[in-house]
Design an enzyme around this catalytic site. Structure first.
Site, PDB file in Angstrom:
ATOM      1  N   LYS A 125       0.864  -1.180   0.000  1.00  0.00           N
ATOM      2  CA  LYS A 125       0.000   0.000   0.000  1.00  0.00           C
ATOM      3  C   LYS A 125       0.898   1.225   0.000  1.00  0.00           C
ATOM      4  CE  LYS A 125      -1.538   2.912   2.824  1.00  0.00           C
ATOM      5  NZ  LYS A 125      -1.577   4.121   1.959  1.00  0.00           N
ATOM      6  N   ASP A 131      -6.112   4.664   1.478  1.00  0.00           N
ATOM      7  CA  ASP A 131      -5.638   5.457   2.607  1.00  0.00           C
ATOM      8  C   ASP A 131      -5.306   4.565   3.799  1.00  0.00           C
ATOM      9  OD1 ASP A 131      -8.062   4.829   3.888  1.00  0.00           O
ATOM     10  OD2 ASP A 131      -8.994   6.729   3.324  1.00  0.00           O
ATOM     11  N   GLU A 167       9.748   2.390  10.604  1.00  0.00           N
ATOM     12  CA  GLU A 167      10.743   3.443  10.378  1.00  0.00           C
ATOM     13  C   GLU A 167       9.968   4.752  10.436  1.00  0.00           C
ATOM     14  OE1 GLU A 167      12.508   6.382   9.076  1.00  0.00           O
ATOM     15  OE2 GLU A 167      12.345   5.490   7.079  1.00  0.00           O
ATOM     16  N   CYS A 223      13.182  12.080   7.014  1.00  0.00           N
ATOM     17  CA  CYS A 223      13.073  11.760   8.440  1.00  0.00           C
ATOM     18  C   CYS A 223      14.414  11.833   9.158  1.00  0.00           C
ATOM     19  CB  CYS A 223      12.439  10.389   8.623  1.00  0.00           C
ATOM     20  SG  CYS A 223      13.168   9.111   7.585  1.00  0.00           S
ATOM     21  N   GLU A 230       9.302  17.398  15.115  1.00  0.00           N
ATOM     22  CA  GLU A 230       9.693  17.214  13.715  1.00  0.00           C
ATOM     23  C   GLU A 230       8.859  18.147  12.851  1.00  0.00           C
ATOM     24  OE1 GLU A 230      10.748  13.488  10.834  1.00  0.00           O
ATOM     25  OE2 GLU A 230       8.823  13.400  11.888  1.00  0.00           O
TER      26      GLU A 230
END
Length: 476
Positions: free
Chosen positions: A171, A203, A246, A280, A380
């Site tokens: 996905k 989604d 992750e 990231c 972040e």
């Protein structure tokens, strides 16, 4: 207009069960460029059933057979590199030079890394106890990938599944379906048996959740936000499947006075802004030894002011737009939070760069004189925003570096090898960059704390898709 109206299930392009769809947008213009169909739980059921059937035979293939398929996939990937680059640039705004060299280039680099890892891995090992250890494919794998490095993450998940003899349902992000569709075409062209690889667009709350709680899925691999990763883990808990994650990061960049200051400051700014800050592991917290702090600010301001922003269709080393309006608004809100908290804007600030009023372009921004408790230091941002703060001692630098909920990466700049070894041993992060160098393809990638669990890439990434079986030597 581009229409993604079929899913790849059981070796064929099929019509989804669901009638839902959403627009595909160009972040550089804010205009719709296509439409993608969105699946539902019945589409997931169909894909998982195909993968489960295929596992019965594919799991029995030899290492030589799987290596031959991977080598064929490598040929196909090299032939489709430009198609991947153009799709990525269009759907998520990466400048075409970067999309070609790095975004699409990951598909080849990771594939070569996994081929080398599989060649080196022994199917059976004799343990010191004299018992025999066997590695076997884990089963049907559910793979959920993000929009910021779409092919990088697809490659890091799909390839080890195929290499191990597992089967999978992918996905991809519903926001970047063009490159994912090309990847499915590549796997098909490489000759993988029907059902080994399956693609369902959709989604997270619908397709992602259906994969996570599906009883016939043996493993979930997810890349995305820490919040969403926690939801995947919760959905997967009832069936006690393996989950690798992750997730986010707020990586420190430690600048000691004995490093090549001009080179490392400019490099740190550029690396933070790379991919428009939407990575990231970006070094978004620059920690500078106080004796060179003022000099570092001058160098950082010059580097930040020199960072160009522009049209992603043009060649060059500029950065492109943020991914969409939601991301743009989040970045603007965080810049405003930094201003409200009293941080000094060294470069950039609120709004769009001059001449780029259309699309979701943001000003590359640097904050100076930040403190450890500010939101811009702790959260972040996922945009081209760098914060800079001083430290007095090596011990304080390590404490500040580790003072985060995340632990994906850390960057270290020093002229002393002794210091580098000493500091690295105390940094709580999965990947360390030293003086401009990080790990290459085939090295494990992943983090500590809320940056996730498991590792992707090379031998360690391959092992996440394998079960371990131990037996004694036979004796009558």
């Amino acid at each position: 207009m581009k229409t993604i109206g079929k899913f790849y299930i059981d070796g064929a392009w099929v019509t989804p069960s669901s009638a839902a769809s959403m627009p595909i947008m160009n972040p550089a213009t804010g205009q719709q460029i296509g439409i993608v169909s969105l699946g539902d739980s019945s589409d997931v059921d169909r894909a998982v059933a195909a993968a489960k059937r295929a596992f019965q035979s594919f799991s029995k293939t030899s290492k030589a057979e799987r290596l031959a398929l991977l080598e064929r996939l490598l040929e196909v990937t090299r032939a489709r590199m430009e198609d991947l680059a153009q799709a990525i640039s269009l759907e998520m705004g990466a400048p075409i030079t970067m999309a070609r060299n790095d975004q699409a280039g990951c598909a080849v680099g990771h594939l070569e890394g996994f081929i080398a890892a599989l060649k080196a891995q022994e199917t059976q090992e004799i343990l010191p106890s004299g018992d025999i250890l066997t590695r076997e494919p884990i089963g049907v794998c559910g793979l959920i990938t993000p929009w910021n490095w779409p092919i990088n993450q697809i490659a890091l998940k799909v390839i080890p599944a195929l290499a191990s003899g597992s089967t999978c349902v992918l996905k991809p992000s519903e926001h970047t379906p063009l490159s994912a569709q090309i990847y499915a075409e590549m796997v098909h062209e490489a000759g993988y048996p029907a059902g080994v690889f399956n693609l369902v667009h959709g989604d997270g709350p619908t397709v992602g959740a259906a994969l996570s709680w599906h009883p016939d899925v043996a493993m979930m691999s997810f890349t995305g936000s820490t919040r969403a990763g926690a939801l995947v883990s919760k959905d997967a808990a009832d069936t006690v499947k393996r989950v690798t994650l992750e997730l986010g990061g707020k990586s420190p960049n430690l600048i000691f006075a004995d490093c090549d200051l001009e080179t490392r400051i400019a490099e740190g700014v550029a690396t933070c802004f790379y991919n428009t800050g939407q990575s990231c592991d970006a070094p978004t917290r620059m920690l500078v030894e106080r004796s060179v702090y003022d000099q570092a600010l001058v160098l950082a301001e010059a580097a930040g002011a020199a960072q160009t922003v522009g049209d992603p269709t043009l060649e060059g080393d500029h950065i492109g737009p943020l991914f969409d309006k939601i991301q743009y608004d989040r970045v603007q809100a965080m810049i405003q939070a930094g201003i409200n908290e009293g941080a000094r804007v060294l470069v950039g600030g609120l709004g769009k760069p001059d001449g780029l009023e259309h699309g979701w372009f943001a000003k590359p921004t640097i904050f100076a004189d930040v403190t450890a408790d500010m939101r811009i230091t702790r959260e972040e941002i996922f945009g081209p925003v760098l914060v800079i703060m001083p430290f007095d001692t090596e011990e304080e630098a390590i404490r500040l570096a580790n003072d985060t909920d995340y632990g994906l990466a850390a960057y270290l700049q020093t002229g002393s090898e002794e210091r580098a070894v000493r500091v690295v041993d105390q940094l709580r992060a999965g990947g360390i960059h030293i003086n401009g160098r990080g790990a290459g393809y085939g090295a494990p990638f992943g983090g500590y704390k809320q940056s996730g669990n498991g590792r992707e890439g090379g031998a360690f990434g391959l092992e996440d898709y394998q079960e371990i079986k131990v037996r004694p030597v036979f004796s009558a």
